[in-house]
Structure formats: structure tokens, C-alpha cells
Motif scaffolding. Structure first.
Motif, mmCIF file in Angstrom:
data_model
loop_
_atom_site.group_PDB
_atom_site.id
_atom_site.type_symbol
_atom_site.label_atom_id
_atom_site.label_comp_id
_atom_site.label_asym_id
_atom_site.label_seq_id
_atom_site.Cartn_x
_atom_site.Cartn_y
_atom_site.Cartn_z
ATOM 1 N N MET A 20 0.844 -0.726 0.016
ATOM 2 C CA MET A 20 -0.262 0.220 -0.005
ATOM 3 C C MET A 20 1.312 1.335 0.301
ATOM 4 O O MET A 20 0.311 2.823 -0.467
ATOM 5 C CB MET A 20 -1.241 -0.162 1.583
ATOM 6 N N GLN A 21 1.646 1.063 0.988
ATOM 7 C CA GLN A 21 3.047 1.709 0.412
ATOM 8 C C GLN A 21 3.528 2.740 -0.645
ATOM 9 O O GLN A 21 3.667 3.922 -1.004
ATOM 10 C CB GLN A 21 4.260 2.100 1.377
ATOM 11 N N ASP A 22 3.736 1.550 -1.450
ATOM 12 C CA ASP A 22 4.192 1.924 -2.625
ATOM 13 C C ASP A 22 2.774 2.313 -3.805
ATOM 14 O O ASP A 22 3.593 3.029 -4.806
ATOM 15 C CB ASP A 22 4.533 0.841 -3.370
ATOM 16 N N TYR A 23 2.261 1.906 -3.033
ATOM 17 C CA TYR A 23 0.923 2.476 -4.237
ATOM 18 C C TYR A 23 0.987 3.949 -4.032
ATOM 19 O O TYR A 23 0.927 4.394 -4.907
ATOM 20 C CB TYR A 23 -0.504 1.224 -4.000
ATOM 21 N N PHE A 24 0.599 3.826 -3.062
ATOM 22 C CA PHE A 24 0.613 5.146 -2.655
ATOM 23 C C PHE A 24 1.672 6.627 -3.340
ATOM 24 O O PHE A 24 1.649 7.304 -3.324
ATOM 25 C CB PHE A 24 0.300 6.184 -1.032
ATOM 26 N N ALA A 25 3.051 6.211 -3.453
ATOM 27 C CA ALA A 25 4.061 6.333 -3.377
ATOM 28 C C ALA A 25 4.503 6.537 -5.197
ATOM 29 O O ALA A 25 4.896 7.381 -5.348
ATOM 30 C CB ALA A 25 5.368 5.830 -3.233
ATOM 31 N N ASP B 17 -1.481 15.107 -8.383
ATOM 32 C CA ASP B 17 -2.834 15.315 -8.337
ATOM 33 C C ASP B 17 -3.747 14.620 -7.101
ATOM 34 O O ASP B 17 -3.948 14.605 -6.447
ATOM 35 C CB ASP B 17 -3.415 13.970 -9.322
ATOM 36 N N PHE B 18 -2.506 14.123 -6.799
ATOM 37 C CA PHE B 18 -2.079 13.840 -5.342
ATOM 38 C C PHE B 18 -1.324 14.230 -3.798
ATOM 39 O O PHE B 18 -0.610 13.020 -3.723
ATOM 40 C CB PHE B 18 -2.601 11.960 -4.999
ATOM 41 N N PRO B 19 -1.010 15.306 -3.903
ATOM 42 C CA PRO B 19 0.132 15.509 -3.155
ATOM 43 C C PRO B 19 0.638 14.961 -2.037
ATOM 44 O O PRO B 19 1.584 14.949 -1.491
ATOM 45 C CB PRO B 19 0.604 17.233 -3.620
ATOM 46 N N LEU C 18 2.769 11.743 1.792
ATOM 47 C CA LEU C 18 2.511 10.847 3.292
ATOM 48 C C LEU C 18 2.620 8.740 2.760
ATOM 49 O O LEU C 18 2.860 8.243 4.546
ATOM 50 C CB LEU C 18 1.655 11.073 4.338
ATOM 51 N N ALA C 19 2.840 8.483 2.277
ATOM 52 C CA ALA C 19 3.061 7.365 1.856
ATOM 53 C C ALA C 19 3.874 7.214 2.813
ATOM 54 O O ALA C 19 3.462 5.496 2.840
ATOM 55 C CB ALA C 19 4.015 6.950 -0.237
ATOM 56 N N GLY C 20 5.473 6.592 2.965
ATOM 57 C CA GLY C 20 5.866 6.115 3.226
ATOM 58 C C GLY C 20 5.973 6.259 5.119
ATOM 59 O O GLY C 20 6.050 5.575 6.448
ATOM 60 N N LEU C 21 4.222 7.143 5.284
ATOM 61 C CA LEU C 21 4.538 7.412 6.870
ATOM 62 C C LEU C 21 2.736 6.827 7.260
ATOM 63 O O LEU C 21 2.742 6.194 7.921
ATOM 64 C CB LEU C 21 4.414 8.668 7.528
ATOM 65 N N MET C 22 1.847 6.484 6.713
ATOM 66 C CA MET C 22 1.166 5.745 6.279
ATOM 67 C C MET C 22 0.840 4.321 6.246
ATOM 68 O O MET C 22 1.873 3.463 5.215
ATOM 69 C CB MET C 22 -0.036 6.115 4.952
#
Length: 269
Positions: free
Chosen positions: A207-212, A218-220, A225-229
């Protein structure tokens, strides 16, 4: 719940919803079944099959008795679930409220509350379905509210905080156990074996990789915060959540709340 050095309050009368519960049956050599044994058997079935697989028939089979024999000790499945939840508090005690250490005491309360729910499968689901206002648990509720009021919180905030903290613990453990069950299903294992399964960490990393990977334009915020979520440390996430609640409560203390208006009762027009 008061400790050994504190005054022990008189036991409250049975609550209206408990008055229909059968009296504790006397146990003889011929009839060894007891309410305690029924609860223990139910917890065994719960851990093995989960809440959806728990039935009075399964509990009776675990004990080697007929289903009708259970009703001499519990009046219904709902009554049994409530007794199972109450059993978690056997031996539990809260310290004397200390206004100088109220945050530390609430951290301990949250930590032990989470551990209590994690001690049996699906106990968070049971906890969320039953208000803890039985005669056995009222002293515990009273002591918990005492921690909040002795800290100096306004009564309205103390009353709401009691429910907020309990709901946070229940909700966090519910989500935590659901992730474990998903990891177990993916691995073809029992949910109770998945508490430290590497697939839990793998799902978080995915999930972190996907957010990153999302377009930053579009999704700043998700990108930043990808690595913290969705971190793989449940202990860390739980602790941070508790700290957020404690800091919010601290803002309502008299010294910090100068000029702040405590929320009034909502209008019911």
C-alpha cells in the motif's frame, strides 16, 4: 477499580438487564457444570472458530453436555457473550488517580485495554456490542472516570473522553485483527497464527508503494505521506493515536483552556 489500599465500595445492585440471569447454580459431584466452565468453554470455541462460529451448540459440544444444560447457568447467547467480556476484567485494577501522572495512567489504561482485547479472538467485536455497565464492571468504569476527573478535566469533557478512549481501543483492535485475518487467509492459515506473519508487513509495504506511485500533482498529500501511512508497526500506530487523544484532552485543562468555551449540550429542536 480500587486497589487493595483504597476504600472498597459496596457492590451495586443488579442492573435491570441482569435481573433475568439465572442465579449461580450449586455444583455437586454429579453436576460439575458451572457458569465459569461455560464461559471458559465459550472462550475456547471463540479462539478456535471466531465469533461467527460460536454457538450454544458448539459450547455444549466442547463441554460434552446438552445445550439445555447450559441454560441453568446462562440465559442466552447474548448473556454468555457479556459474561465472556466481563471475564476479561478478572483481576484488573486501576491505580489511585494521580493528577500529576494522569497522562501516564491513561497510557497504561489504553495499553492494557488493547492487550485485554487481543487476548481472545474477536473480543473487540464483542466489546463494541455490549456497554460495560454490568454490576461487575461498574467499579472499573467508576475508577476510569475518576482518572479523568481527578486530572482536572471539565465534567463534560471527562464524560465524553471516557467513551472516546474506549471506542478508540475497540476500533483499533478491530482493525488490527481484521488485517491479521486477511493475512492469514492469504497464507491459508488460521487467523490466530497470523499475528506476526510477514504478509502483514508485505500488505503494508504494498500500500505504501502504491501511494508513493500516485502522481504527485494530483495526490500531493498521499504522495508525501506514503512512507508514513499504513505502517507495519501496530504498537507504534496505537501509541501515536493515544498521544493525539491525550494532547487534545490536555488542552481542556484549566490552565491550558483559558478563554476556551467547553462545548454545551446540543440543541434538540
Amino acid at each position: 477499580m480500587n486497589d487493595a489500599a483504597a476504600h472498597t465500595p459496596a457492590s451495586p445492585p443488579p442492573t435491570p438487564w441482569e435481573r433475568g440471569r439465572p442465579a449461580r447454580a450449586r455444583v455437586s459431584a454429579r453436576t460439575p457444570l458451572s457458569r465459569e466452565r461455560v464461559v471458559e468453554a465459550a472462550l475456547t470455541v471463540l479462539d478456535r472458530q471466531g465469533l461467527d462460529g460460536l454457538s450454544m451448540r458448539q459450547v455444549a459440544a466442547e463441554l460434552g453436555v446438552t445445550v439445555s444444560a447450559l441454560y441453568a447457568h446462562v440465559r442466552s447467547k447474548d448473556d454468555l457473550l457479556e459474561l465472556m467480556y466481563t471475564r476479561l476484567f478478572d483481576g484488573a485494577a486501576l491505580p489511585e488517580p494521580d493528577p500529576e501522572r494522569w497522562q501516564e495512567q491513561l497510557r497504561d489504561y489504553a495499553r492494557t485495554g488493547r492487550e485485554r482485547l487481543l487476548s481472545h479472538r474477536d473480543m473487540a467485536r464483542i466489546s463494541m456490542a455490549y456497554a460495560p455497565f454490568t454490576a461487575e464492571l461498574l467499579p472499573h468504569v467508576e475508577a476510569f472516570l475518576g482518572l479523568l476527573r481527578t486530572a482536572g478535566l471539565p465534567d463534560r469533557i471527562a464524560a465524553e473522553a471516557g467513551d472516546l478512549i474506549s471506542t478508540y481501543i475497540d476500533g483499533f483492535v478491530l482493525g488490527e485483527t481484521m488485517w491479521r485475518e486477511r493475512a492469514a487467509e492469504a497464507a491459508g492459515e488460521d487467523a490466530e497464527d497470523a499475528s506476526d506473519h510477514p504478509d502483514v508487513n508485505g500488505m503494508a509495504a504494498e500500500m505504501q508503494d502504491y501511494f508513493a506511485s500516485l502522481p504527485e500533482s494530483d495526490f500531493p498529500h498521499l504522495h508525501a505521506l506514503a512512507g508514513l501511512m499504513v505502517t507495519d508497526s501496530a504498537d507504534e500506530r496505537f501509541g501515536i493515536g493515544v498521544e493525539i487523544i491525550l494532547r487534545g484532552l490536555a488542552s481542556y485543562l484549566p490552565d491550558a483552556a483559558a478563554g476556551r468555551t467547553v462545548p454545551s449540550e446540543p440543541d434538540h429542536d
